[in-house]
Scaffold this motif. Structure first.
Motif, mmCIF file in Angstrom:
data_model
loop_
_atom_site.group_PDB
_atom_site.id
_atom_site.type_symbol
_atom_site.label_atom_id
_atom_site.label_comp_id
_atom_site.label_asym_id
_atom_site.label_seq_id
_atom_site.Cartn_x
_atom_site.Cartn_y
_atom_site.Cartn_z
ATOM 1 N N SER A 239 0.847 -1.182 0.000
ATOM 2 C CA SER A 239 0.000 0.000 0.000
ATOM 3 C C SER A 239 0.891 1.243 0.000
ATOM 4 O O SER A 239 2.050 1.200 0.444
ATOM 5 C CB SER A 239 -0.909 0.003 1.225
ATOM 6 N N THR A 240 0.355 2.346 -0.498
ATOM 7 C CA THR A 240 1.122 3.592 -0.520
ATOM 8 C C THR A 240 1.565 3.968 0.891
ATOM 9 O O THR A 240 2.695 4.411 1.106
ATOM 10 C CB THR A 240 0.280 4.725 -1.138
ATOM 11 N N ARG A 241 0.682 3.757 1.856
ATOM 12 C CA ARG A 241 1.026 4.055 3.249
ATOM 13 C C ARG A 241 2.219 3.241 3.717
ATOM 14 O O ARG A 241 3.142 3.769 4.359
ATOM 15 C CB ARG A 241 -0.190 3.775 4.137
ATOM 16 N N ASP A 242 2.233 1.939 3.415
ATOM 17 C CA ASP A 242 3.336 1.085 3.853
ATOM 18 C C ASP A 242 4.647 1.454 3.165
ATOM 19 O O ASP A 242 5.710 1.440 3.795
ATOM 20 C CB ASP A 242 3.007 -0.388 3.586
ATOM 21 N N ILE A 243 4.584 1.753 1.881
ATOM 22 C CA ILE A 243 5.806 2.092 1.146
ATOM 23 C C ILE A 243 6.456 3.344 1.728
ATOM 24 O O ILE A 243 7.684 3.430 1.838
ATOM 25 C CB ILE A 243 5.506 2.276 -0.354
ATOM 26 N N PHE A 244 5.642 4.310 2.123
ATOM 27 C CA PHE A 244 6.189 5.550 2.667
ATOM 28 C C PHE A 244 6.519 5.442 4.166
ATOM 29 O O PHE A 244 7.519 6.010 4.617
ATOM 30 C CB PHE A 244 5.204 6.705 2.446
ATOM 31 N N ASN A 245 5.710 4.747 4.920
ATOM 32 C CA ASN A 245 5.852 4.763 6.381
ATOM 33 C C ASN A 245 6.458 3.501 6.973
ATOM 34 O O ASN A 245 6.874 3.515 8.135
ATOM 35 C CB ASN A 245 4.478 4.996 7.031
ATOM 36 N N ARG A 246 6.495 2.412 6.208
ATOM 37 C CA ARG A 246 7.052 1.153 6.719
ATOM 38 C C ARG A 246 8.040 0.581 5.698
ATOM 39 O O ARG A 246 8.042 -0.609 5.414
ATOM 40 C CB ARG A 246 5.925 0.160 7.006
ATOM 41 N N THR A 247 8.892 1.458 5.161
ATOM 42 C CA THR A 247 9.853 1.075 4.130
ATOM 43 C C THR A 247 10.799 0.000 4.652
ATOM 44 O O THR A 247 11.375 0.133 5.728
ATOM 45 C CB THR A 247 10.677 2.308 3.700
#
Length: 330
Positions: A239-247
């Motif tokens: 998800s976009t959220r994971d890519i940015f916040n859980r790289t």
């Protein structure tokens, strides 16, 4: 559960060159559902555009081998004949190309170029097609569409030409739109206008969109999922959220760090990624990013990591030494 609109499995595109076989896309698999937006990001040479063209079925005819499976609305694109693809292009899938000046015919008036899609794909009469073309020009924000209908591409600005390309891509009301660097060469103000236009048309037409770009900032607020490519392979997706916040993949973090941020003080130097992208003709057995990675070990240099799941559903990465998550990220 309904089948995905797009189902890509083990897609491989290999170019035969004088130096040897070049695996531009090396075994890519992902799915995209109806009305979803996906960003495919990576440096130049990472395989993004070749992947998009392989999905579309417009790769070069000679010295190119494509294998695997691309099911688009239950149509198999790999191995499809030209006639089969012509029945799919425009209505099932359409594409916005990087450079509008080279994707528009310079000796044909822009209205006629839109008409062609409407006449040949939707069966409209010439009068109906002209009326609809003028409507499309108006919908994509071109002023005085009746006058612009009769001009040649060179008589329009870069932003206007890009809007014409979008009008052509949307003429057949496609279910999937591939936007390959749709704002290349445009100033920042026009870039925002073009991206907002694509977003608005996606919502209006219930269309799925794939953004192909090197700029994570473009997809930050416009996509639900992101795929990060390097060396022709997927190295992280979620998800976009994971890519940015859980790289988890160091290359993804390097891309994020190389993008300018509004929060940074003025004149802050951008963090360039050291080294160069890999030579895919002479690819090593290990991780393609290892020569540029600060976390690389001997295992990274000798064994290629495969995608493995993260803690979050749908989030996966290909790395032997993934970045650790802070307590706030867990």
């Amino acid at each position: 559960m309904n089948n995905p609109l797009l189902n890509v499995q083990d897609l491989r595109t290999v170019f035969k060159t004088a130096a040897g076989d070049l695996p531009a896309v090396g075994g890519v698999s992902f799915e995209l559902n109806e009305n979803e937006s996906l960003g495919i990001v990576g440096e130049s040479g990472s395989g993004k555009t070749v992947l998009a063209r392989s999905i579309m079925g417009i790769q070069p005819r000679v010295n190119t081998t494509v294998s695997g499976s691309v099911l688009l609305n239950d149509h198999q694109m790999v191995g499809a004949t030209d006639d089969e693809k012509r029945h799919i292009w425009g209505t099932d899938v359409s594409m916005i190309f990087q450079d509008p000046m080279t994707s528009l015919n310079p000796v044909i008036r822009i209205g006629k170029q839109i008409d062609e899609v409407l006449v040949h794909r939707l069966g409209m009469s010439k009068d109906e097609a002209k009326k609809r073309s003028i409507e499309l020009l108006s919908q994509v924000g071109i002023t005085s569409p009746e006058l612009r209908y009769s001009v040649y591409p060179h008589e329009l600005s870069g932003g206007m030409r890009q809007r014409v390309v979008i009008a052509i891509a949307l003429a057949g009301s496609p279910r999937l739109l591939l936007a390959d660097e749709p704002t290349t060469g445009l100033d920042v103000t026009i870039q925002a206008q073009i991206l907002n236009l694509i977003d608005a048309k996606r919502a209006e037409m219930n269309m799925s969109v794939i953004y192909i770009t090197h700029d994570l900032g473009v997809v930050a607020t416009r996509t639900q999922k992101i795929i990060v490519m390097y060396g022709g392979r997927i190295v992280e997706m979620g998800s976009t959220r994971d890519i940015f916040n859980r790289t988890r993949m160091p290359y993804t973090r390097a891309l994020l760090n190389s993008s300018p941020k509004i929060s940074n003080p003025s004149h802050t130097r951008l963090q360039a990624i050291p080294g160069r992208p890999p030579n895919l003709v002479k690819a090593s057995a290990g991780c393609a990013f290892a020569p540029r990675c600060a976390y690389a070990t001997d295992q990274c240099r000798t064994e290629r990591p495969e995608l493995r799941p993260s803690d979050e559903p749908g989030h996966s990465f290909a790395c032997w030494n993934p970045l650790s998550l802070t307590k706030s990220e867990k």
